[in-house]
Design an enzyme around this catalytic site. Structure first.
Site, PDB file in Angstrom:
ATOM      1  N   CYS A   1       0.842  -1.189   0.000  1.00 46.21           N
ATOM      2  CA  CYS A   1       0.000   0.000   0.000  1.00 46.21           C
ATOM      3  C   CYS A   1       0.885   1.250   0.000  1.00 46.21           C
ATOM      4  O   CYS A   1       1.775   1.393   0.840  1.00 46.21           O
ATOM      5  CB  CYS A   1      -0.886  -0.079   1.242  1.00 46.21           C
ATOM      6  N   GLU A   2       0.660   2.123  -0.959  1.00 43.73           N
ATOM      7  CA  GLU A   2       1.563   3.272  -1.071  1.00 43.73           C
ATOM      8  C   GLU A   2       1.310   4.334  -0.010  1.00 43.73           C
ATOM      9  O   GLU A   2       2.108   5.246   0.136  1.00 43.73           O
ATOM     10  CB  GLU A   2       1.481   3.889  -2.476  1.00 43.73           C
ATOM     11  N   HIS A   3       0.207   4.194   0.724  1.00 40.00           N
ATOM     12  CA  HIS A   3      -0.055   5.181   1.781  1.00 40.00           C
ATOM     13  C   HIS A   3       0.702   4.866   3.061  1.00 40.00           C
ATOM     14  O   HIS A   3       1.130   5.763   3.765  1.00 40.00           O
ATOM     15  CB  HIS A   3      -1.551   5.243   2.108  1.00 40.00           C
ATOM     16  N   HIS A   4       0.818   3.560   3.380  1.00 43.44           N
ATOM     17  CA  HIS A   4       1.405   3.182   4.667  1.00 43.44           C
ATOM     18  C   HIS A   4       2.621   2.274   4.526  1.00 43.44           C
ATOM     19  O   HIS A   4       3.248   1.918   5.521  1.00 43.44           O
ATOM     20  CB  HIS A   4       0.348   2.461   5.529  1.00 43.44           C
TER      21      HIS A   4
ATOM     22  N   GLN B   1      -4.961  -0.560  -4.713  1.00 40.13           N
ATOM     23  CA  GLN B   1      -5.519  -1.750  -5.363  1.00 40.13           C
ATOM     24  C   GLN B   1      -6.207  -1.416  -6.679  1.00 40.13           C
ATOM     25  O   GLN B   1      -6.124  -2.175  -7.649  1.00 40.13           O
ATOM     26  CB  GLN B   1      -6.474  -2.448  -4.391  1.00 40.13           C
TER      27      GLN B   1
ATOM     28  N   HIS C   1      -6.013  -5.616   3.321  1.00 42.45           N
ATOM     29  CA  HIS C   1      -5.019  -4.553   3.519  1.00 42.45           C
ATOM     30  C   HIS C   1      -4.565  -4.551   4.971  1.00 42.45           C
ATOM     31  O   HIS C   1      -5.379  -4.315   5.873  1.00 42.45           O
ATOM     32  CB  HIS C   1      -5.635  -3.192   3.166  1.00 42.45           C
TER      33      HIS C   1
ATOM     34  N   CYS D   1      -2.928  -2.375   6.384  1.00 44.62           N
ATOM     35  CA  CYS D   1      -3.090  -1.033   6.986  1.00 44.62           C
ATOM     36  C   CYS D   1      -4.481  -0.880   7.587  1.00 44.62           C
ATOM     37  O   CYS D   1      -4.704   0.000   8.416  1.00 44.62           O
ATOM     38  CB  CYS D   1      -2.814   0.065   5.961  1.00 44.62           C
TER      39      CYS D   1
HETATM   40  N1  LIG Z   1      -8.897   3.352  -2.365  1.00 41.42           N
HETATM   41  C1  LIG Z   1      -7.881   2.787  -1.696  1.00 41.42           C
HETATM   42  N2  LIG Z   1      -7.601   3.202  -0.469  1.00 41.42           N
HETATM   43  C2  LIG Z   1      -6.571   2.606   0.159  1.00 41.42           C
HETATM   44  C3  LIG Z   1      -5.807   1.582  -0.390  1.00 41.42           C
HETATM   45  N3  LIG Z   1      -4.862   1.210   0.525  1.00 41.42           N
HETATM   46  C4  LIG Z   1      -5.064   1.990   1.594  1.00 41.42           C
HETATM   47  N4  LIG Z   1      -6.092   2.842   1.393  1.00 41.42           N
HETATM   48  C5  LIG Z   1      -6.712   3.878   2.242  1.00 41.42           C
HETATM   49  O1  LIG Z   1      -6.006   5.074   2.108  1.00 41.42           O
HETATM   50  C6  LIG Z   1      -6.557   5.933   3.090  1.00 41.42           C
HETATM   51  C7  LIG Z   1      -5.518   6.907   3.558  1.00 41.42           C
HETATM   52  O2  LIG Z   1      -6.225   7.767   4.403  1.00 41.42           O
HETATM   53  P1  LIG Z   1      -5.577   8.943   5.261  1.00 41.42           P
HETATM   54  O3  LIG Z   1      -6.664   9.575   6.066  1.00 41.42           O
HETATM   55  O4  LIG Z   1      -4.751   9.809   4.368  1.00 41.42           O
HETATM   56  O5  LIG Z   1      -4.529   8.153   6.170  1.00 41.42           O
HETATM   57  P2  LIG Z   1      -4.711   7.588   7.659  1.00 41.42           P
HETATM   58  O6  LIG Z   1      -4.948   8.686   8.623  1.00 41.42           O
HETATM   59  O7  LIG Z   1      -3.540   6.694   7.954  1.00 41.42           O
HETATM   60  O8  LIG Z   1      -6.061   6.735   7.502  1.00 41.42           O
HETATM   61  P3  LIG Z   1      -6.613   5.483   8.344  1.00 41.42           P
HETATM   62  O9  LIG Z   1      -6.112   4.246   7.665  1.00 41.42           O
HETATM   63  O10 LIG Z   1      -8.104   5.607   8.236  1.00 41.42           O
HETATM   64  O11 LIG Z   1      -6.090   5.587   9.749  1.00 41.42           O
HETATM   65  C8  LIG Z   1      -7.100   5.013   4.171  1.00 41.42           C
HETATM   66  O12 LIG Z   1      -8.500   5.157   4.152  1.00 41.42           O
HETATM   67  C9  LIG Z   1      -6.717   3.604   3.700  1.00 41.42           C
HETATM   68  O13 LIG Z   1      -7.666   2.631   4.044  1.00 41.42           O
HETATM   69  C10 LIG Z   1      -6.144   1.170  -1.708  1.00 41.42           C
HETATM   70  O14 LIG Z   1      -5.525   0.274  -2.284  1.00 41.42           O
HETATM   71  N5  LIG Z   1      -7.194   1.791  -2.308  1.00 41.42           N
HETATM   72 ZN   LIG Z   2      -2.451   1.554   3.634  1.00 38.55          ZN
END
Ligand SMILES: Nc1nc2c(ncn2[C@@H]2O[C@H](COP(=O)(O)OP(=O)(O)OP(=O)(O)O)[C@@H](O)[C@H]2O)c(=O)[nH]1
Ligand SMILES: [Zn+2]
Length: 198
Positions: free
Chosen positions: A86-89, A129, A157, A159
């Site tokens: 996952c590129e966010h975490h 994804q 996921h 995360c």
């Molecule tokens: N659409 C989508 N969202 C993703 C994917 N992988 C992770 N996410 C979401 O990316 C979002 C990032 O949200 P942010 O509010 O910026 O980050 P955060 O505070 O760490 O969010 P939380 O996970 O809700 O604690 C989260 O809702 C994750 O669930 C993916 O493959 N597709």
């Molecule tokens: Zn993530």
């Protein structure tokens, strides 16, 4: 090789990765010089190189093997194990990918393993994804000139499981349909039935 935004993809910088992991360990309050952690930056750098190796592999080369089999019906590989990041975490999302296509008028098909290779190569990049699913479908459209493509990914996921909202077991399904699978609800329903049948 370039990112989707056109910027060039830099080669993997091992020394920089080692230094960054060491910094991260210090940042979380660890002592990177204690015995158990001494080799960790080196190991993590190598693991990152492997996990993100898809940044340095050309998808079009993976799909260069084709055979003139004169087959114009569905080819579907199901339950391809898939590990992505996952590129966010920067934690894993993993599950299975299902990849199907209808060969084009030429009837040319590609090697079955190549479908799994395309999944692997796009999975081994920082991803979401939805984009992973679409990139696999678009690579097949580009290289095989098929009548249709369908890609479905089912993943968990980490995360969402090990942190944050903490919902282990929640499963995310994404699909990307192109050509005949987009135009014809019947073709799409038939393929989905085969894909989701257990
Ligand atoms: N659409 C989508 N969202 C993703 C994917 N992988 C992770 N996410 C979401 O990316 C979002 C990032 O949200 P942010 O509010 O910026 O980050 P955060 O505070 O760490 O969010 P939380 O996970 O809700 O604690 C989260 O809702 C994750 O669930 C993916 O493959 N597709
Ligand atoms: Zn993530």
């Amino acid at each position: 090789m370039a990112h989707d935004n056109g910027a060039a993809i830099a080669p993997f910088d091992h020394e920089r990765a080692v230094a960054a992991v060491r910094e991260l360990l210090i940042a979380v309050g660890e002592d990177p010089d204690r015995e158990g952690l001494q080799k960790t930056p080196e190991r993590v750098a190598k693991a990152f190189q492997e996990v993100f190796s898809g940044l340095h592999t050309d998808p079009d080369e993976v799909l260069n093997t084709t055979f003139g089999e004169d087959h114009d019906e569905l080819v579907l590989v199901k339950d391809i194990p898939m590990y992505s990041t996952c590129e966010h975490h920067l934690v894993s999302f993993h599950g299975v990918a299902h990849v199907g296509y209808l060969p084009g008028a030429s009837g040319r098909v590609t090697g079955l393993s190549k479908l799994a290779r395309v999944v692997d190569l796009y999975a081994k990049r920082p991803q979401v994804q939805e984009r992973l699913t679409a990139q696999i479908a678009d690579a097949l459209v580009r290289k095989l000139d098929p009548r249709g493509v369908i890609v479905v990914i089912e993943a968990e996921h980490l995360c969402m499981a090990m942190r944050g909202i903490r919902k282990p077991g929640a499963s995310t399904t994404t699909s990307a349909v192109r050509g005949a699978f987009k135009d014809s609800a019947t073709s799409r329903a038939e393929a989905l039935e085969l894909i989701l049948r257990r």
